[in-house]
Design an enzyme around this catalytic site. Structure first.
Site: not given
Ligand code: SAH
Length: 339
Positions: A90, A110, A117, A331
């Site tokens: 995505e 991942c 997530c 995402c």
């Molecule tokens: N792996 C990297 C980048 C991808 S995630 C990282 O962990 O930073 C991008 C951001 O979205 C990260 O801060 C992650 O923790 C957050 N994120 C993932 N799922 C989420 C959710 N359900 N609600 C809010 N933030 C979320």
């Protein structure tokens, strides 16, 4: 077969030299690739003979738009891209006053396992190649027909778990003969892969590094982010301080507010103590509901109270604006649906 977009500019020049092509050919081909040419056939100023030579060992990679959604509220565009092997990733393009920003994926799936997530639910399928990371920017820009000026590496995957390809991507996307996107306009987000943060500090790339912290203590972080079993918060903060010292670039932190888990006034105070003196900005993200997960966000009032508490303690904090809420799916959720 070699994807030409896996070459950095100098490597492309070397390769072309090795098959008997003149030096200027590299800039010519680079420019076609980065404008989104889908085959050698489109490169009309390159002779048929040269094209045939290239086709022996190399190819021009593409990304197929499998699904596309445009928000009626704010113009956010969400893509589900299909890779040549059938896997999906995505990317999201957001409209800000300062221009278009794309959020890109770094891996298919991942393996970091963050509890809230969606991207991590099926585990890691594979790394994206440098060319595949780049293609998200190239083909989104081509589809929209407007220049993309900012990149956030915050889509599916952990960029520091695909280190070499991310570095190659950063060099290429910044190259003035290609997309020419300034490194200061690129943000890399990590869940806290500590050795990667030390390595990145040595790359001399003035990008913005943001850390997905999400908890003020090991006690809480251990329960929501498995990476914390490997690298404790103190080691992570040490790595951040080193990064700032080495690069002069301020770190920022992401903090997903999860109701009843990490969003009390005491947690805000603990967070403020933890990052005191770093001049860091905190991005607060009300947690997005993921079907398979039990986490919920608090009320608007509670979220603002958390922000205000941080500000009163001298921490620079903002609540992230939600874009594209009508095309849903934060995402990882689109990909999960088609799996
Ligand atoms: N792996 C990297 C980048 C991808 S995630 C990282 O962990 O930073 C991008 C951001 O979205 C990260 O801060 C992650 O923790 C957050 N994120 C993932 N799922 C989420 C959710 N359900 N609600 C809010 N933030 C979320």
């Amino acid at each position: 077969m070699i994807d030409l977009k896996d070459f950095e500019f100098d490597e492309l020049t070397e390769y072309l030299k090795s098959i008997g092509e003149p030096k200027f050919r590299a800039a010519q081909i680079f420019s076609w690739l980065y404008r989104g040419a889908k085959s050698y056939g489109e490169m009309t100023d390159i002779s048929k003979k040269t094209r045939e030579k290239l086709e022996k060992e190399t190819y021009v990679s593409t990304l197929k738009i499998r699904e596309k959604y445009v928000s009626k509220l704010d113009g956010t565009v969400k893509y589900l891209f299909e890779l040549p092997d059938g896997n999906c990733i995505e990317s999201v393009v957001m409209r800000y006053r300062h221009g278009l920003t794309i959020c890109i994926s770094s891996q298919v799936g991942c393996r970091m396992g963050c509890r809230f997530c969606a991207s991590t639910i099926g585990g890691l399928y594979r790394n994206l190649t440098a060319g595949e990371i780049l293609n998200q920017v190239i083909f989104a820009q081509k589809d929209i027909g407007e220049r993309i000026s900012n990149i956030v590496i915050m889509g599916i995957g952990e960029p520091l778990d695909n280190y070499d390809n991310i570095i190659k991507f950063l060099h290429n996307v910044n190259n003035e003969k290609g997309l020419n996107i300034g490194l200061r306009h690129i943000t890399l987000s990590t869940c806290g892969v500590v050795p990667g943060i030390y390595d990145l500090a040595k790359e001399n790339l003035p990008i913005t590094l943001t850390i997905s912290l999400h908890a003020p203590s090991d006690e809480i972080r251990d329960t929501i982010m498995p990476i914390n079993h490997k690298y404790k918060i103190s080691e992570l903060i040490e790595a951040c301080k080193n990064y700032f010292k080495a690069t002069g670039r301020r770190i920022s932190f992401e903090y997903s507010l999860i109701h009843g888990v990490n969003d009390s006034a005491e947690h805000a105070a603990e967070l403020a103590r933890l990052i005191k003196g770093m001049g860091a900005h905190v991005n607060l993200i009300p947690v997005n509901k993921v079907e398979e997960r039990e986490y919920e966000k608090g009320s608007k009032k509670e979220i603002n109270a958390f922000r205000d508490k941080l500000i009163s303690l001298g921490v620079n904090a903002t609540v992230r604006r939600e874009l594209g809420s009508d095309i849903s799916a934060s995402c990882g959720q689109l990909r999960k649906r088609v799996l």
